[in-house]
Design an enzyme around this catalytic site. Sequence first.
Site, PDB file in Angstrom:
ATOM      1  NE  ARG A   1      -4.151  -3.684  -5.414  1.00 34.55           N
ATOM      2  CZ  ARG A   1      -3.868  -2.797  -4.489  1.00 34.55           C
ATOM      3  NH1 ARG A   1      -3.942  -1.497  -4.786  1.00 34.55           N
ATOM      4  NH2 ARG A   1      -3.543  -3.157  -3.280  1.00 34.55           N
TER       5      ARG A   1
ATOM      6  CB  THR B   1       2.365  -5.487 -11.550  1.00 41.55           C
ATOM      7  OG1 THR B   1       1.041  -6.063 -11.593  1.00 41.55           O
ATOM      8  CG2 THR B   1       3.371  -6.519 -12.013  1.00 41.55           C
TER       9      THR B   1
ATOM     10  CG  ASP C   1      -8.112  -7.592   0.622  1.00 43.96           C
ATOM     11  OD1 ASP C   1      -7.108  -7.765  -0.092  1.00 43.96           O
ATOM     12  OD2 ASP C   1      -9.280  -7.832   0.230  1.00 43.96           O
TER      13      ASP C   1
ATOM     14  CG  ASP D   1      -8.764 -11.122   1.881  1.00 50.24           C
ATOM     15  OD1 ASP D   1      -9.245 -11.889   1.015  1.00 50.24           O
ATOM     16  OD2 ASP D   1      -7.559 -10.852   1.955  1.00 50.24           O
TER      17      ASP D   1
HETATM   18  O1  LIG Z   1      -7.508   0.770  -7.202  1.00 50.46           O
HETATM   19  P1  LIG Z   1      -6.706  -0.502  -7.250  1.00 50.46           P
HETATM   20  O2  LIG Z   1      -5.270  -0.289  -6.930  1.00 50.46           O
HETATM   21  O3  LIG Z   1      -6.902  -1.253  -8.538  1.00 50.46           O
HETATM   22  O4  LIG Z   1      -7.211  -1.418  -6.046  1.00 50.46           O
HETATM   23  C1  LIG Z   1      -8.538  -1.595  -5.726  1.00 50.46           C
HETATM   24  C2  LIG Z   1      -8.983  -2.986  -6.070  1.00 50.46           C
HETATM   25  O5  LIG Z   1      -8.373  -3.931  -5.191  1.00 50.46           O
HETATM   26  C3  LIG Z   1      -9.386  -4.679  -4.527  1.00 50.46           C
HETATM   27  O6  LIG Z   1      -9.674  -5.840  -5.198  1.00 50.46           O
HETATM   28  P2  LIG Z   1      -8.767  -7.160  -5.080  1.00 50.46           P
HETATM   29  O7  LIG Z   1      -7.717  -7.193  -6.124  1.00 50.46           O
HETATM   30  O8  LIG Z   1      -8.297  -7.306  -3.675  1.00 50.46           O
HETATM   31  O9  LIG Z   1      -9.786  -8.305  -5.443  1.00 50.46           O
HETATM   32  P3  LIG Z   1     -10.983  -8.896  -4.544  1.00 50.46           P
HETATM   33  O10 LIG Z   1     -12.090  -7.894  -4.572  1.00 50.46           O
HETATM   34  O11 LIG Z   1     -11.325 -10.162  -5.222  1.00 50.46           O
HETATM   35  O12 LIG Z   1     -10.445  -9.107  -3.153  1.00 50.46           O
HETATM   36  C4  LIG Z   1     -10.557  -3.713  -4.513  1.00 50.46           C
HETATM   37  O13 LIG Z   1     -11.788  -4.335  -4.265  1.00 50.46           O
HETATM   38  C5  LIG Z   1     -10.469  -3.065  -5.861  1.00 50.46           C
HETATM   39  O14 LIG Z   1     -11.066  -3.826  -6.889  1.00 50.46           O
HETATM   40  O1  LIG Z   2      -6.741  -0.702   0.755  1.00 50.92           O
HETATM   41  C1  LIG Z   2      -7.079  -1.484  -0.150  1.00 50.92           C
HETATM   42  C2  LIG Z   2      -6.532  -1.412  -1.440  1.00 50.92           C
HETATM   43  C3  LIG Z   2      -6.952  -2.295  -2.384  1.00 50.92           C
HETATM   44  N1  LIG Z   2      -7.894  -3.201  -2.059  1.00 50.92           N
HETATM   45  C4  LIG Z   2      -8.425  -3.282  -0.822  1.00 50.92           C
HETATM   46  O2  LIG Z   2      -9.292  -4.131  -0.565  1.00 50.92           O
HETATM   47  N2  LIG Z   2      -8.001  -2.419   0.102  1.00 50.92           N
HETATM   48 MG   LIG Z   3      -9.201  -8.040  -2.194  1.00 56.04          MG
END
Ligand SMILES: O=P(O)(O)OC[C@H]1O[C@H](OP(=O)(O)OP(=O)(O)O)[C@H](O)[C@@H]1O
Ligand SMILES: O=c1cc[nH]c(=O)[nH]1
Ligand SMILES: [Mg+2]
Length: 209
Positions: free
Chosen positions: A104, A108, A200, A203
């Site tokens: 994400r 944006t 997160d 993370d």
């Molecule tokens: O519903 P949304 O607003 O799209 O957000 C949720 C997304 O954000 C996080 O991923 P992230 O972008 O942090 O990637 P990661 O799993 O690699 O940490 C999470 O695991 C989802 O995929």
């Molecule tokens: O709360 C949140 C939103 C997006 N992605 C995450 O990992 N946590």
């Molecule tokens: Mg993430």
Amino acid sequence: MENVFVLDHPLIQHKLALIRDENTGAKEFRELVEEVAVLMAYEATRNMPLEESEVKTPIGPAKVRMLSGKKLGIVPILRAGLGMVDGLLKLIPTAKVGHIGLYRDPETLLPVEYYCKLPSDVSERELIILDPMLATGGSAAKAVEILKEKGATNIKLMCLIAAPEGIHGVHKDHPDVQIYTAAIDEKLNSHGYIVPGLGDAGDRLFGTK
Ligand SMILES: O=P(O)(O)OC[C@H]1O[C@H](OP(=O)(O)OP(=O)(O)O)[C@H](O)[C@@H]1O
Ligand SMILES: O=c1cc[nH]c(=O)[nH]1
Ligand SMILES: [Mg+2]
């Protein structure tokens, strides 16, 4: 809410509480996410079709019911969805696994695709998308779109925590997708994080803070 299933089994809720706790470290966090995924898979597969069959016990023939050979696919959204894969595979070891890489954009909040590898017969499979967090819903909706473009018609989404915005974000374009979640939280904060959520997920799973 139609096509939204909140899995409120006490074991799921207890483990989710520990997952949310900021004092839970990466090792325990990973173990708990996998355990919750097993329990959620048990609930989400309740309606899998059975067919009559027969086996021979040491005593004699027994009429039994077995899964009717429906083909399943599980599709984690990278990275955080990876934390749920082994839980699903414990219960459904013959499932094929596809991977969709999305992150994400922090400004944006829109999903950016960076990887996609799916089983060749993905259109014939019943699919379960895995992602612990459903925040704006952008990532999940993008994953659904990618799968539908490949011809998939039977898609479920399994997450740990959903925001109301995320449920709407998926169902606005894809009302057919059944959403299984352990909790629906209050809202998103100004950075698009779920409140209270768990922080997160990627993370916390992989220690990349
Ligand atoms: O519903 P949304 O607003 O799209 O957000 C949720 C997304 O954000 C996080 O991923 P992230 O972008 O942090 O990637 P990661 O799993 O690699 O940490 C999470 O695991 C989802 O995929
Ligand atoms: O709360 C949140 C939103 C997006 N992605 C995450 O990992 N946590
Ligand atoms: Mg993430």
